[in-house]
Design an enzyme around this catalytic site. Structure first.
Site, mmCIF file in Angstrom:
data_model
loop_
_atom_site.group_PDB
_atom_site.id
_atom_site.type_symbol
_atom_site.label_atom_id
_atom_site.label_comp_id
_atom_site.label_asym_id
_atom_site.label_seq_id
_atom_site.Cartn_x
_atom_site.Cartn_y
_atom_site.Cartn_z
ATOM 1 C CB SER A 248 51.152 36.434 27.170
ATOM 2 O OG SER A 248 51.488 35.477 28.405
ATOM 3 C CB CYS A 249 47.313 33.550 30.054
ATOM 4 S SG CYS A 249 48.949 33.403 30.997
ATOM 5 N NE ARG A 254 41.324 39.528 26.242
ATOM 6 C CZ ARG A 254 42.118 40.542 26.677
ATOM 7 N NH1 ARG A 254 43.154 40.924 25.779
ATOM 8 N NH2 ARG A 254 41.889 41.181 27.642
ATOM 9 C CD GLU A 374 39.214 35.279 28.956
ATOM 10 O OE1 GLU A 374 40.372 35.795 28.842
ATOM 11 O OE2 GLU A 374 39.339 34.059 29.285
ATOM 12 C CB THR A 376 34.254 44.937 29.038
ATOM 13 O OG1 THR A 376 34.815 46.256 28.607
ATOM 14 C CG2 THR A 376 34.339 44.651 30.366
ATOM 15 C CG PHE A 394 43.485 51.683 28.292
ATOM 16 C CD1 PHE A 394 42.248 51.281 28.691
ATOM 17 C CD2 PHE A 394 43.987 51.059 27.090
ATOM 18 C CE1 PHE A 394 41.183 50.626 27.875
ATOM 19 C CE2 PHE A 394 43.131 50.229 26.239
ATOM 20 C CZ PHE A 394 41.884 50.059 26.770
HETATM 21 P P1 TGC Z 1 49.717 47.846 28.560
HETATM 22 O O1 TGC Z 1 50.586 48.891 29.019
HETATM 23 O O2 TGC Z 1 48.950 48.185 27.307
HETATM 24 O O3 TGC Z 1 50.338 46.582 28.549
HETATM 25 C C1 TGC Z 1 51.286 45.891 29.628
HETATM 26 C C2 TGC Z 1 52.336 44.930 28.903
HETATM 27 O O4 TGC Z 1 51.705 44.059 28.389
HETATM 28 C C3 TGC Z 1 51.828 43.698 26.888
HETATM 29 N N1 TGC Z 1 50.504 43.217 26.437
HETATM 30 C C4 TGC Z 1 50.222 41.972 25.840
HETATM 31 N N2 TGC Z 1 50.974 40.986 26.077
HETATM 32 C C5 TGC Z 1 50.661 39.848 25.406
HETATM 33 N N3 TGC Z 1 49.119 39.681 25.205
HETATM 34 C C6 TGC Z 1 48.334 40.747 25.072
HETATM 35 N N4 TGC Z 1 47.226 40.632 24.812
HETATM 36 C C7 TGC Z 1 48.954 41.969 25.596
HETATM 37 N N5 TGC Z 1 48.486 43.300 25.837
HETATM 38 C C8 TGC Z 1 49.328 43.997 26.181
HETATM 39 C C9 TGC Z 1 52.096 44.964 26.718
HETATM 40 O O5 TGC Z 1 52.970 45.102 25.555
HETATM 41 C C10 TGC Z 1 53.192 45.571 27.888
HETATM 42 O O6 TGC Z 1 54.300 44.808 27.691
HETATM 43 P P2 TGC Z 1 55.763 45.470 28.409
HETATM 44 O O7 TGC Z 1 56.723 44.421 28.116
HETATM 45 O O8 TGC Z 1 55.932 46.817 27.500
HETATM 46 O O9 TGC Z 1 55.298 45.819 29.766
HETATM 47 O O10 TGC Z 1 48.733 47.841 29.705
HETATM 48 P P3 TGC Z 1 47.563 48.458 30.677
HETATM 49 O O11 TGC Z 1 47.584 48.583 31.967
HETATM 50 O O12 TGC Z 1 47.605 49.869 29.926
HETATM 51 O O13 TGC Z 1 46.228 47.591 30.164
HETATM 52 C C11 TGC Z 1 45.920 47.542 28.910
HETATM 53 C C12 TGC Z 1 44.433 46.885 28.875
HETATM 54 C C13 TGC Z 1 43.390 47.703 29.542
HETATM 55 C C14 TGC Z 1 44.145 46.520 27.593
HETATM 56 C C15 TGC Z 1 44.488 45.575 29.766
HETATM 57 O O14 TGC Z 1 44.828 45.706 30.989
HETATM 58 C C16 TGC Z 1 43.188 44.867 29.645
HETATM 59 O O15 TGC Z 1 43.154 43.823 28.656
HETATM 60 N N6 TGC Z 1 42.352 44.650 30.473
HETATM 61 C C17 TGC Z 1 41.128 43.609 30.293
HETATM 62 C C18 TGC Z 1 41.337 42.913 31.631
HETATM 63 C C19 TGC Z 1 41.009 41.347 31.365
HETATM 64 O O16 TGC Z 1 40.689 41.122 30.215
HETATM 65 N N7 TGC Z 1 40.636 40.600 32.425
HETATM 66 C C20 TGC Z 1 40.393 39.385 32.201
HETATM 67 C C21 TGC Z 1 40.401 38.487 33.617
HETATM 68 S S1 TGC Z 1 40.667 36.815 33.382
HETATM 69 C C22 TGC Z 1 38.852 36.440 32.832
HETATM 70 O O17 TGC Z 1 38.059 37.127 32.566
HETATM 71 C C23 TGC Z 1 38.691 34.947 32.351
HETATM 72 S S2 TGC Z 1 37.291 34.578 32.254
HETATM 73 C C24 TGC Z 1 37.568 32.744 31.948
HETATM 74 C C25 TGC Z 1 36.289 32.045 31.539
HETATM 75 O O18 TGC Z 1 35.551 31.319 32.477
HETATM 76 O O19 TGC Z 1 36.374 31.693 30.153
HETATM 77 P P1 FAD Z 2 34.886 47.267 35.222
HETATM 78 O O1 FAD Z 2 36.224 47.147 35.110
HETATM 79 O O2 FAD Z 2 34.482 47.844 36.546
HETATM 80 O O3 FAD Z 2 33.964 47.752 34.095
HETATM 81 C C1 FAD Z 2 32.688 48.207 34.271
HETATM 82 C C2 FAD Z 2 32.291 49.154 33.028
HETATM 83 O O4 FAD Z 2 33.143 50.159 32.715
HETATM 84 C C3 FAD Z 2 32.448 48.297 31.851
HETATM 85 O O5 FAD Z 2 31.461 48.355 30.845
HETATM 86 C C4 FAD Z 2 33.701 48.653 30.904
HETATM 87 O O6 FAD Z 2 33.952 48.300 29.652
HETATM 88 C C5 FAD Z 2 33.817 50.233 31.449
HETATM 89 N N1 FAD Z 2 35.161 50.671 31.541
HETATM 90 C C6 FAD Z 2 36.368 50.229 32.289
HETATM 91 N N2 FAD Z 2 37.239 51.023 32.040
HETATM 92 C C7 FAD Z 2 36.856 51.949 31.154
HETATM 93 C C8 FAD Z 2 37.801 52.647 30.027
HETATM 94 N N3 FAD Z 2 38.904 52.945 30.280
HETATM 95 N N4 FAD Z 2 36.958 53.311 28.959
HETATM 96 C C9 FAD Z 2 35.868 52.901 28.755
HETATM 97 N N5 FAD Z 2 35.023 52.223 29.465
HETATM 98 C C10 FAD Z 2 35.483 51.476 30.601
HETATM 99 N N6 FAD Z 2 38.459 37.032 36.112
HETATM 100 C C11 FAD Z 2 39.550 36.455 36.531
HETATM 101 O O7 FAD Z 2 40.803 36.964 36.614
HETATM 102 N N7 FAD Z 2 39.480 35.029 36.183
HETATM 103 C C12 FAD Z 2 38.414 34.230 36.091
HETATM 104 O O8 FAD Z 2 38.392 33.208 35.946
HETATM 105 C C13 FAD Z 2 37.231 35.198 35.844
HETATM 106 N N8 FAD Z 2 35.985 34.638 35.534
HETATM 107 C C14 FAD Z 2 34.632 35.382 35.378
HETATM 108 C C15 FAD Z 2 33.675 34.550 35.218
HETATM 109 C C16 FAD Z 2 32.508 35.415 35.119
HETATM 110 C C17 FAD Z 2 31.208 34.831 35.384
HETATM 111 C C18 FAD Z 2 32.490 36.844 35.252
HETATM 112 C C19 FAD Z 2 31.468 37.833 35.000
HETATM 113 C C20 FAD Z 2 33.713 37.476 35.334
HETATM 114 C C21 FAD Z 2 35.028 36.765 35.339
HETATM 115 N N9 FAD Z 2 36.207 37.424 35.425
HETATM 116 C C22 FAD Z 2 37.334 36.483 35.628
HETATM 117 C C23 FAD Z 2 36.333 38.694 35.503
HETATM 118 C C24 FAD Z 2 36.321 39.464 34.196
HETATM 119 O O9 FAD Z 2 37.362 39.498 33.693
HETATM 120 C C25 FAD Z 2 35.865 41.086 34.656
HETATM 121 O O10 FAD Z 2 34.452 41.211 34.921
HETATM 122 C C26 FAD Z 2 36.046 42.104 33.363
HETATM 123 O O11 FAD Z 2 37.372 42.136 32.966
HETATM 124 C C27 FAD Z 2 35.473 43.379 33.872
HETATM 125 O O12 FAD Z 2 35.897 43.712 34.970
HETATM 126 P P2 FAD Z 2 34.964 44.431 36.043
HETATM 127 O O13 FAD Z 2 33.558 43.425 36.013
HETATM 128 O O14 FAD Z 2 35.519 44.806 37.177
HETATM 129 O O15 FAD Z 2 34.192 45.740 35.403
#
Ligand code: TGC
Ligand code: FAD
Length: 395
Positions: A248-249, A254, A374, A376, A394
């Site tokens: 949710s955050c 995003r 946030e 990919t 997934f």
């Molecule tokens: P899934 O089973 O689909 O969902 C689990 C539960 O979450 C709910 N949900 C959401 N709720 C709120 N907002 C959303 N966007 C939501 N998406 C899903 C869903 O309804 C479910 O709820 P409940 O109550 O039924 O349990 O989960 P999954 O494990 O299959 O994963 C789905 C997937 C791959 C889409 C998810 O894991 C994902 O989005 N992966 C990407 C990870 C990601 O974005 N990481 C970012 C890390 S933080 C970061 O990058 C900060 S950068 C900061 C900066 O410098 O700006």
């Molecule tokens: P991976 O998950 O290992 O992915 C590698 C490749 O595989 C990608 O191309 C991906 O699309 C692909 N892939 C993975 N799964 C699948 C699938 N099911 N189907 C098809 N393709 C797939 N995270 C935080 O928590 N907090 C932060 O503040 C934060 N800041 C960041 C700042 C920077 C500069 C960077 C680079 C990253 C940051 N992140 C943070 C982490 C970021 O969210 C992750 O890098 C991102 O979610 C991808 O994870 P990963 O790098 O482990 O790549």
């Protein structure tokens, strides 16, 4: 565009999107644009080149209301709507994606979860200081072995009377080496994901910096390492359990990125347009050649589409109707659009485009991170795919 504008900070508004904004939105946008012009633009190339985070800007970002613009004022935010939040992110990212990151992490990934999920006492303890920039926060979800799949996380907490004991590690955490506190997501003994505030200085908690980034160089990134860290029970968010909490955050952040990327694209476009009118080859401005015009026309078309997508998403968000899948579509489209525009803008600048006299390469390198963090590019595609087919790629 009604007339050719060559001021780098001129707002290009081909579809009069400006008319969709309220006076408050315009005021917020103007204030941030001016701040970026004064505080960010003069130093950003050097910060990026030296990989130095301009930490002094954390306070300034607070002063212009960049932290939690849509969080209520009582809780340290700006009390504005989601479109105001969007235009603020757009103007920050016109300066640099790393500067926008400093603000989006603080507002959407630190203040928002505390505002949404912490007890009232914890809110009042942390939020005003985060809103004023006195405290800097970071958000720990990603782990070394769990990026796109955060539900596999191994960081965990165990009950120990009046506290939990936290063990594990987080990777790629924006602001972690300079943060006063971290919002951390870890599994409890039942395997449920829980959120908590971990204060810097807690015994067993370190946040080493990650070096060698060739992207987002003005933003500081690090790890979070927890070795038997005692986290007081009141610091753990009481109700929220499961991946829904951190996701949710991410929806909030995003959404801001969908707007922010437009700013980076506009900066590249503005620079390319100006260059195309100034640079002469074969006895006339390169902007007079059809191939350059094709590039510029396609760039402003894509920017305009992205602006309208962001604006509509903002309207839905204001009505509480924006879905995670809609946010994914906008984040994916707009970041990819900005990256494509950076590449086209680089070509228009010829050899000069690879130098730091122009912002293009810096934006292009930054946007490689923005395309990945946030969620990919491909993960967001699969979220859209799931929405339209009803089939989950997934699982
Ligand atoms: P899934 O089973 O689909 O969902 C689990 C539960 O979450 C709910 N949900 C959401 N709720 C709120 N907002 C959303 N966007 C939501 N998406 C899903 C869903 O309804 C479910 O709820 P409940 O109550 O039924 O349990 O989960 P999954 O494990 O299959 O994963 C789905 C997937 C791959 C889409 C998810 O894991 C994902 O989005 N992966 C990407 C990870 C990601 O974005 N990481 C970012 C890390 S933080 C970061 O990058 C900060 S950068 C900061 C900066 O410098 O700006
Ligand atoms: P991976 O998950 O290992 O992915 C590698 C490749 O595989 C990608 O191309 C991906 O699309 C692909 N892939 C993975 N799964 C699948 C699938 N099911 N189907 C098809 N393709 C797939 N995270 C935080 O928590 N907090 C932060 O503040 C934060 N800041 C960041 C700042 C920077 C500069 C960077 C680079 C990253 C940051 N992140 C943070 C982490 C970021 O969210 C992750 O890098 C991102 O979610 C991808 O994870 P990963 O790098 O482990 O790549």
């Amino acid at each position: 565009m009604s007339s050719v504008k060559t001021d780098r900070f001129q707002f290009h508004d081909h579809y009069l999107v400006e008319d969709l904004l309220s006076d408050d939105h315009r005021m917020a946008r103007e204030a941030v644009r001016e701040w970026v012009k004064q505080e960010v633009s003069p130093i950003i190339e050097e910060c990026s080149e030296k990989a130095e985070c301009p930490k002094h800007l954390f306070k300034g970002l607070a002063e212009i209301g960049a932290y939690g613009p849509s969080i209520p004022v009582k809780y340290g935010g700006g009390g504005m709507d989601e479109i105001a939040y969007g235009v603020i992110m757009q103007e920050l990212e016109r300066g640099d994606s790393g500067i926008r990151s400093m603000a989006s992490v603080q507002g959407s990934l630190v203040m928002y979860p505390i505002y949404k999920y912490a007890s009232e006492e914890q809110k009042m303890k942390y939020l005003p200081k985060l809103g004023s920039g006195e405290f800097i926060g970071c958000f720990g979800l990603t782990e070394p072995d769990h990026g796109s799949n955060p539900s596999g996380m191994v960081t965990n907490i165990k009950d120990d009377g009046d506290a939990y004991i936290l063990n594990g590690a987080k990777m790629w955490i924006t602001n972690s080496p300079v943060a006063d506190l971290a919002v951390v997501w870890a599994k409890d003994e039942e395997g449920k994901i829980r959120g908590m505030v971990v204060e810097a200085g807690s015994k067993g908690f370190t946040a080493p910096e990650i070096h060698g980034k060739l992207s987002l160089r003005a933003s500081i990134t690090g790890e979070l390492v927890f070795e038997d860290v005692r986290v007081p029970k009141e610091n753990v968010f009481p109700e929220i359990k499961g991946l829904r909490g951190p996701l949710s955050c991410l929806s909030k952040a995003r959404y801001g990125i969908a707007w922010g990327a437009i700013g980076a694209a506009l900066d590249c476009y503005d620079s390319a347009l100006r260059y195309s009118l100034e640079r002469e080859q074969f006895g006339r401005p390169i902007g007079g050649f059809q191939l350059t015009q094709k590039k510029l026309a396609e760039m402003i078309t894509e920017i305009t589409k992205a602006q309208l997508l962001a604006w509509r998403l903002g309207s839905l968000a204001n009505d509480g109707k924006a879905t995670p899948a809609q946010i994914s579509m906008a984040k994916r489209n707009n970041v990819n659009m900005a990256l494509e525009i950076a590449r086209e803008a680089r070509q228009i600048h010829g050899g000069m485009g690879i130098t730091n006299e122009y912002p293009i390469m810096r934006h292009m390198m930054n946007l490689e991170t923005v395309l990945t963090y946030e969620g990919t590019h491909d993960i967001h595609l699969l979220i859209t795919g799931m929405e339209v087919t009803g089939l989950n790629a997934f699982k």
